[in-house]
Design a protein around this motif. Sequence first.
Motif, PDB file in Angstrom:
ATOM      1  N   ASN A 272       0.837  -1.201   0.000  1.00 16.92           N
ATOM      2  CA  ASN A 272       0.000   0.000   0.000  1.00 16.92           C
ATOM      3  C   ASN A 272       0.873   1.252   0.000  1.00 16.92           C
ATOM      4  O   ASN A 272       1.929   1.273   0.627  1.00 16.92           O
ATOM      5  CB  ASN A 272      -0.900   0.046   1.237  1.00 16.92           C
ATOM      6  CG  ASN A 272      -1.833  -1.136   1.323  1.00 16.92           C
ATOM      7  OD1 ASN A 272      -1.476  -2.165   1.880  1.00 16.92           O
ATOM      8  ND2 ASN A 272      -3.007  -1.001   0.741  1.00 16.92           N
ATOM      9  N   THR A 359      -3.343   3.594  -0.667  1.00 20.12           N
ATOM     10  CA  THR A 359      -3.671   3.603   0.757  1.00 20.12           C
ATOM     11  C   THR A 359      -5.095   4.096   1.004  1.00 20.12           C
ATOM     12  O   THR A 359      -5.814   3.563   1.846  1.00 20.12           O
ATOM     13  CB  THR A 359      -2.666   4.503   1.513  1.00 20.12           C
ATOM     14  OG1 THR A 359      -1.383   3.872   1.467  1.00 20.12           O
ATOM     15  CG2 THR A 359      -3.070   4.688   2.956  1.00 20.12           C
ATOM     16  N   PHE A 361      -8.859   5.590  -0.997  1.00 15.95           N
ATOM     17  CA  PHE A 361      -9.591   5.443  -2.255  1.00 15.95           C
ATOM     18  C   PHE A 361      -9.111   6.517  -3.229  1.00 15.95           C
ATOM     19  O   PHE A 361      -9.124   7.714  -2.908  1.00 15.95           O
ATOM     20  CB  PHE A 361     -11.099   5.571  -2.029  1.00 15.95           C
ATOM     21  CG  PHE A 361     -11.894   5.369  -3.288  1.00 15.95           C
ATOM     22  CD1 PHE A 361     -12.144   4.093  -3.757  1.00 15.95           C
ATOM     23  CD2 PHE A 361     -12.353   6.454  -4.023  1.00 15.95           C
ATOM     24  CE1 PHE A 361     -12.852   3.890  -4.927  1.00 15.95           C
ATOM     25  CE2 PHE A 361     -13.066   6.268  -5.197  1.00 15.95           C
ATOM     26  CZ  PHE A 361     -13.312   4.980  -5.649  1.00 15.95           C
ATOM     27  N   ASP A 379     -16.795   3.017  -7.607  1.00 21.28           N
ATOM     28  CA  ASP A 379     -17.250   2.670  -6.251  1.00 21.28           C
ATOM     29  C   ASP A 379     -18.738   2.878  -6.069  1.00 21.28           C
ATOM     30  O   ASP A 379     -19.230   2.909  -4.939  1.00 21.28           O
ATOM     31  CB  ASP A 379     -16.488   3.492  -5.209  1.00 21.28           C
ATOM     32  CG  ASP A 379     -16.796   4.978  -5.330  1.00 21.28           C
ATOM     33  OD1 ASP A 379     -17.023   5.442  -6.464  1.00 21.28           O
ATOM     34  OD2 ASP A 379     -16.803   5.667  -4.297  1.00 21.28           O
ATOM     35  N   HIS A 390      -8.941   5.153   5.472  1.00 20.17           N
ATOM     36  CA  HIS A 390      -7.759   4.308   5.288  1.00 20.17           C
ATOM     37  C   HIS A 390      -8.200   2.844   5.192  1.00 20.17           C
ATOM     38  O   HIS A 390      -9.108   2.404   5.897  1.00 20.17           O
ATOM     39  CB  HIS A 390      -6.810   4.499   6.471  1.00 20.17           C
ATOM     40  CG  HIS A 390      -5.450   3.896   6.284  1.00 20.17           C
ATOM     41  ND1 HIS A 390      -5.202   2.546   6.412  1.00 20.17           N
ATOM     42  CD2 HIS A 390      -4.254   4.470   5.970  1.00 20.17           C
ATOM     43  CE1 HIS A 390      -3.915   2.306   6.194  1.00 20.17           C
ATOM     44  NE2 HIS A 390      -3.321   3.455   5.928  1.00 20.17           N
ATOM     45  N   TRP A 391      -7.532   2.079   4.339  1.00 21.89           N
ATOM     46  CA  TRP A 391      -7.917   0.681   4.124  1.00 21.89           C
ATOM     47  C   TRP A 391      -7.878  -0.128   5.415  1.00 21.89           C
ATOM     48  O   TRP A 391      -8.675  -1.069   5.613  1.00 21.89           O
ATOM     49  CB  TRP A 391      -7.005   0.026   3.084  1.00 21.89           C
ATOM     50  CG  TRP A 391      -5.587  -0.193   3.563  1.00 21.89           C
ATOM     51  CD1 TRP A 391      -4.543   0.665   3.435  1.00 21.89           C
ATOM     52  CD2 TRP A 391      -5.091  -1.331   4.274  1.00 21.89           C
ATOM     53  NE1 TRP A 391      -3.417   0.149   4.013  1.00 21.89           N
ATOM     54  CE2 TRP A 391      -3.726  -1.087   4.540  1.00 21.89           C
ATOM     55  CE3 TRP A 391      -5.658  -2.530   4.696  1.00 21.89           C
ATOM     56  CZ2 TRP A 391      -2.922  -1.994   5.213  1.00 21.89           C
ATOM     57  CZ3 TRP A 391      -4.853  -3.441   5.368  1.00 21.89           C
ATOM     58  CH2 TRP A 391      -3.509  -3.168   5.626  1.00 21.89           C
ATOM     59  N   TYR A 397     -13.921   1.062   2.313  1.00 19.50           N
ATOM     60  CA  TYR A 397     -12.827   0.990   1.350  1.00 19.50           C
ATOM     61  C   TYR A 397     -12.133  -0.366   1.404  1.00 19.50           C
ATOM     62  O   TYR A 397     -11.798  -0.953   0.370  1.00 19.50           O
ATOM     63  CB  TYR A 397     -11.819   2.119   1.600  1.00 19.50           C
ATOM     64  CG  TYR A 397     -10.650   2.112   0.625  1.00 19.50           C
ATOM     65  CD1 TYR A 397     -10.858   1.918  -0.741  1.00 19.50           C
ATOM     66  CD2 TYR A 397      -9.348   2.287   1.071  1.00 19.50           C
ATOM     67  CE1 TYR A 397      -9.792   1.908  -1.639  1.00 19.50           C
ATOM     68  CE2 TYR A 397      -8.275   2.273   0.181  1.00 19.50           C
ATOM     69  CZ  TYR A 397      -8.505   2.078  -1.174  1.00 19.50           C
ATOM     70  OH  TYR A 397      -7.454   2.063  -2.052  1.00 19.50           O
ATOM     71  N   PHE A 398     -11.939  -0.883   2.611  1.00 20.46           N
ATOM     72  CA  PHE A 398     -11.317  -2.199   2.747  1.00 20.46           C
ATOM     73  C   PHE A 398     -12.183  -3.263   2.073  1.00 20.46           C
ATOM     74  O   PHE A 398     -11.681  -4.105   1.306  1.00 20.46           O
ATOM     75  CB  PHE A 398     -11.113  -2.536   4.213  1.00 20.46           C
ATOM     76  CG  PHE A 398     -10.766  -3.982   4.461  1.00 20.46           C
ATOM     77  CD1 PHE A 398      -9.509  -4.469   4.171  1.00 20.46           C
ATOM     78  CD2 PHE A 398     -11.721  -4.865   4.960  1.00 20.46           C
ATOM     79  CE1 PHE A 398      -9.187  -5.799   4.373  1.00 20.46           C
ATOM     80  CE2 PHE A 398     -11.409  -6.200   5.175  1.00 20.46           C
ATOM     81  CZ  PHE A 398     -10.143  -6.662   4.876  1.00 20.46           C
ATOM     82  N   TYR A 400     -14.341  -2.897  -0.263  1.00 24.13           N
ATOM     83  CA  TYR A 400     -14.297  -2.663  -1.707  1.00 24.13           C
ATOM     84  C   TYR A 400     -13.018  -3.253  -2.310  1.00 24.13           C
ATOM     85  O   TYR A 400     -13.060  -3.909  -3.355  1.00 24.13           O
ATOM     86  CB  TYR A 400     -14.377  -1.163  -1.966  1.00 24.13           C
ATOM     87  CG  TYR A 400     -14.119  -0.768  -3.405  1.00 24.13           C
ATOM     88  CD1 TYR A 400     -15.120  -0.880  -4.371  1.00 24.13           C
ATOM     89  CD2 TYR A 400     -12.874  -0.287  -3.791  1.00 24.13           C
ATOM     90  CE1 TYR A 400     -14.879  -0.517  -5.692  1.00 24.13           C
ATOM     91  CE2 TYR A 400     -12.628   0.084  -5.107  1.00 24.13           C
ATOM     92  CZ  TYR A 400     -13.633  -0.039  -6.051  1.00 24.13           C
ATOM     93  OH  TYR A 400     -13.390   0.312  -7.356  1.00 24.13           O
ATOM     94  N   LEU A 401     -11.878  -3.060  -1.660  1.00 22.15           N
ATOM     95  CA  LEU A 401     -10.623  -3.619  -2.146  1.00 22.15           C
ATOM     96  C   LEU A 401     -10.684  -5.148  -2.193  1.00 22.15           C
ATOM     97  O   LEU A 401     -10.206  -5.775  -3.145  1.00 22.15           O
ATOM     98  CB  LEU A 401      -9.465  -3.176  -1.247  1.00 22.15           C
ATOM     99  CG  LEU A 401      -8.956  -1.750  -1.408  1.00 22.15           C
ATOM    100  CD1 LEU A 401      -7.862  -1.473  -0.376  1.00 22.15           C
ATOM    101  CD2 LEU A 401      -8.406  -1.512  -2.811  1.00 22.15           C
ATOM    102  N   PHE A 407      -7.964  -7.877  -2.654  1.00 28.24           N
ATOM    103  CA  PHE A 407      -6.957  -7.433  -1.687  1.00 28.24           C
ATOM    104  C   PHE A 407      -6.605  -8.594  -0.757  1.00 28.24           C
ATOM    105  O   PHE A 407      -7.493  -9.307  -0.282  1.00 28.24           O
ATOM    106  CB  PHE A 407      -7.504  -6.248  -0.888  1.00 28.24           C
ATOM    107  CG  PHE A 407      -6.493  -5.534  -0.058  1.00 28.24           C
ATOM    108  CD1 PHE A 407      -5.449  -4.845  -0.662  1.00 28.24           C
ATOM    109  CD2 PHE A 407      -6.563  -5.551   1.324  1.00 28.24           C
ATOM    110  CE1 PHE A 407      -4.510  -4.169   0.099  1.00 28.24           C
ATOM    111  CE2 PHE A 407      -5.630  -4.886   2.086  1.00 28.24           C
ATOM    112  CZ  PHE A 407      -4.594  -4.187   1.474  1.00 28.24           C
ATOM    113  N   ARG A 410      -5.886  -8.448   5.890  1.00 23.45           N
ATOM    114  CA  ARG A 410      -6.598  -7.517   6.760  1.00 23.45           C
ATOM    115  C   ARG A 410      -5.790  -7.368   8.029  1.00 23.45           C
ATOM    116  O   ARG A 410      -4.975  -8.231   8.374  1.00 23.45           O
ATOM    117  CB  ARG A 410      -8.018  -7.983   7.067  1.00 23.45           C
ATOM    118  CG  ARG A 410      -8.122  -9.189   7.966  1.00 23.45           C
ATOM    119  CD  ARG A 410      -9.528  -9.268   8.564  1.00 23.45           C
ATOM    120  NE  ARG A 410      -9.753 -10.580   9.153  1.00 23.45           N
ATOM    121  CZ  ARG A 410     -10.453 -11.539   8.579  1.00 23.45           C
ATOM    122  NH1 ARG A 410     -10.973 -11.347   7.393  1.00 23.45           N
ATOM    123  NH2 ARG A 410     -10.626 -12.704   9.173  1.00 23.45           N
TER     124      ARG A 410
END
Length: 438
Positions: A272, A359, A361, A379, A390-391, A397-398, A400-401, A407, A410
């Motif tokens: 990231n 890092t 979006f 999105d 932040h992811w 956002y996390f 979505y990744l 991604f 975690r």
Amino acid sequence: MDPPAVDKYLSRSTSSSRLWRSSKNAPVTGTVRGERQRLNYHCSQNGQNKSFRHRATAASPQQHRRRRGLQQGDNWLFRTLIISIIFVILSLLKLAPLAHNSVQDHKSDIDLPPQLMYHLSKETVIKVLIIATRPSSADRVRAIWSLLECFTEGIDHVLISAPDEAWSRSIINSVVELFKNSMRGNYTFELDAVFYVNDRYDGGLWCDGIEHYFALNQSSSTTTINNKKQIFLVNDSAFALRKYSSLTEKIANETDKEMMGDDGGVKFVSLNGDLRKDDKGAFHQTSSGGGFHDQFWLESVYRGFTPSGVSVFFNHTCRMNFPCNKRKGRNRKRCIVEELEISLADAFIDSEIGAMFPTFFPRHLLEQNSSNHKRKWNDTSSGGIDDREHWARGEKYFKYLVQEHAFPIRKVHNNKEMRGECTKGLIDEMAFEGLSFS
């Protein structure tokens, strides 16, 4: 008209040594031992009969001697050829180690191009993953296990670097032993653990692991790591969600270029990072809106370095006096981010760094009116994502990744279920619950 049948036959008789020649339609009897023989074959071709004859005449003693001489000459030539081939092969085998050492030591009198030098010694470029850990909970130990299962494709050696304390040694040794027993035959890398005084947090443990692996001499002000090794750094705050090797492959590809003489390629890649920059400088997003800085920000959760990039990292992070000892709580965390993460990017030129995922979006990409960016970072299905999220917070956002971009990790502190695809080899799910954590 059918073609005439073969009308000559030979039969062996033990009572006669004569060869009897038959008339046209009669069989031939007798033995064939050095006697004269003649076979007549008749065939039809284009309506005409043609006769082909094969004559075999008994050889004279002079002819026998001549034939034996030719056979002996052929045998001698064949043996000479075989001996010559064996000699050449043995000579090549004898010279191979010398040629290899010459390439390895770069002492050859022949000025070989970098591409050939690299391909001749490519087997020496290995990949090392160093996991920094303070194994203070069962979740962090499960995170280590998940990384061993899912972040080691293509890795040659894994080194777990942990505090040199009795409880820490006991836990890590148990993890290593359990992994080796449970995953026997299902992993191909070497797995070891080392223990050091933990006075510089993750940065110190990574540096300790590098020093252990390279046995570095720190007598000089700067250190050049000559060994051709790619180093990957990760810590126990990352729980692997799936098998992931894209960052490893990226560093491997950049190492190929580097070893072939291309000094302008990428040397440092993070999972990231925030790589926005314009004439005002590098932009770092924060919860309060963000601002411009002199340096990019590449996060330290999971990073990879080419052989020359390792030297830059070591001289930046491992040779400095730890600057955050007097800070406490959140101030110490912020100090580590600023002094050990953000400042590291400044030790490289802009073209030498990269990040696999943004890092925050990347709303700015949508504003570039690029259809490719709009497809990749659409999105709308998530109801819109806050640019300041932040992811690692594990929210929109996390998610979505993970859903849209696969991604791979975690953060452990999200308190989610620490089981899944990357703990399949952990047969006893409660194996770490009874460990004595500090």
